[in-house]
Design an enzyme around this catalytic site. Structure first.
Site, PDB file in Angstrom:
ATOM      1  N   GLY A  38       0.797  -1.218   0.000  1.00 12.38           N
ATOM      2  CA  GLY A  38       0.000   0.000   0.000  1.00 12.38           C
ATOM      3  C   GLY A  38       0.830   1.268   0.000  1.00 12.38           C
ATOM      4  N   ASP A  59      10.459  -7.010  -3.051  1.00 11.64           N
ATOM      5  CA  ASP A  59       9.306  -7.551  -2.320  1.00 11.64           C
ATOM      6  C   ASP A  59       9.102  -8.994  -2.782  1.00 11.64           C
ATOM      7  OD1 ASP A  59       6.797  -8.170  -1.105  1.00 11.64           O
ATOM      8  OD2 ASP A  59       6.257  -6.047  -1.109  1.00 11.64           O
ATOM      9  N   ASP A 127       5.812  -3.442   6.237  1.00 17.59           N
ATOM     10  CA  ASP A 127       4.864  -3.392   7.344  1.00 17.59           C
ATOM     11  C   ASP A 127       5.298  -4.321   8.483  1.00 17.59           C
ATOM     12  OD1 ASP A 127       4.403  -5.816   6.202  1.00 17.59           O
ATOM     13  OD2 ASP A 127       2.267  -5.513   5.835  1.00 17.59           O
ATOM     14  N   CYS A 186       0.281  -8.046  17.216  1.00 19.45           N
ATOM     15  CA  CYS A 186      -0.977  -8.765  17.115  1.00 19.45           C
ATOM     16  C   CYS A 186      -1.310  -9.047  15.653  1.00 19.45           C
ATOM     17  CB  CYS A 186      -2.090  -7.956  17.777  1.00 19.45           C
ATOM     18  SG  CYS A 186      -1.792  -7.693  19.535  1.00 19.45           S
ATOM     19  N   CYS A 252      22.453   4.374  16.374  1.00 20.41           N
ATOM     20  CA  CYS A 252      23.228   5.504  15.844  1.00 20.41           C
ATOM     21  C   CYS A 252      24.217   6.087  16.855  1.00 20.41           C
ATOM     22  CB  CYS A 252      22.301   6.584  15.294  1.00 20.41           C
ATOM     23  SG  CYS A 252      21.359   7.464  16.537  1.00 20.41           S
TER      24      CYS A 252
HETATM   25 ZN   LIG Z   1      19.347   6.410  16.689  1.00 19.95          ZN
END
Ligand SMILES: [Zn+2]
Length: 264
Positions: A38, A59, A127, A186, A252
């Site tokens: 999407g 994908d 996702d 979930c 980071c």
């Molecule tokens: Zn960070």
């Protein structure tokens, strides 16, 4: 053909901050996108329509009937096809000048490392919580800008990071990799069809600005203050939350990571 390209991009060339140099920057840009759902469908369509040089697109999913309400590059005839293969055909109809490298497989760390090194900007259109964190970590490691988005039910979020700027927060600064949100853990949730379109288009817009700023130093496009954009389509509200680097971020802040590793 050159005239056709000039006509295609004429409205971008007129834009303050993009102009002819920005159009050329887009035509030279290499975009890596993970996910052809999407978010990926609209993001890929608008980036190709805007004339990016190449799209490297991963994908491993195939199109199914539940996708068609949101994943607008596909129609019923594409059911069963790999999404990036069907998507590449749709993109070619829009702009045959963009080179689309369709990779019908899911990424892992080594695939990501190889692909990120070749990219100017990365779009996370997945996702899955774990893969989002992995994409962020590899973009930070390789100092490549990343535009990440997510959408569930009526709510969307957008975060753009540029690890080349040392003061910038990364995805893991904002979303702790150790704390997966319940909504991700979930099962299936609903999602509003136009919401993913909006979020994917926002990703394309952020990517365009990153590319133009990076390759066109004379651009008047300002460097955006780092914000997390939150959209609630149920109330039509839009919120921008200023974010900052987490000094304890495990991704980071390598000094802390190394110190922690040394204690183990
Ligand atoms: Zn960070």
């Amino acid at each position: 053909m050159a005239d056709q390209q000039a006509l295609r991009h004429s409205r971008h060339a007129l834009l303050d901050g993009i102009d002819d140099e920005g159009v050329a920057a887009l035509q030279a840009a290499r975009v890596l996108m993970i996910g052809a759902g999407g978010l990926g469908c609209p993001a890929a369509l608008y980036l190709c329509a805007s004339g990016i040089g190449s799209l490297h697109w991963f994908d491993g999913d195939r199109v199914d009937a539940t996708n068609l309400a949101r994943q607008t590059l596909f129609g019923p005839a594409d059911i069963g096809q790999f999404k990036v293969v069907a998507g590449a055909a749709a993109l070619k109809r829009n702009n045959p000048n963009t080179v689309v490298i369709a990779e019908p497989r899911f990424v892992d760390a080594s695939l990501l490392d190889a692909a990120i090194l070749l990219a100017d900007v990365v779009l996370d259109c997945t996702d899955q919580w774990a893969i989002r964190q992995l994409i962020n970590a590899r973009c930070v490691a390789h100092q490549k800008p990343l535009v990440s988005a997510a959408a569930i039910e009526w709510s969307g979020q957008l975060l753009s990071i540029d690890p080349r700027r040392p003061e910038q927060a990364c995805y893991a600064c904002v979303f702790d990799p150790q704390t997966e949100p319940a909504a991700h853990a979930c099962g299936a949730y609903g999602v509003l069809s136009p919401l993913v379109g909006v979020m994917g288009c926002l990703q394309a817009a952020e990517a365009i600005k990153l590319i133009v700023r990076s390759r066109h130093p004379g651009s008047s496009l300002p460097s955006a203050a780092q914000t997390l954009t939150l959209i609630d389509m149920k109330t039509s509200s839009w919120q921008q939350v200023r974010i900052s680097q987490n000094p304890q971020c495990p991704v980071c802040q390598p000094g802390r990571t190394q110190a922690a590793a040394g204690r183990n």
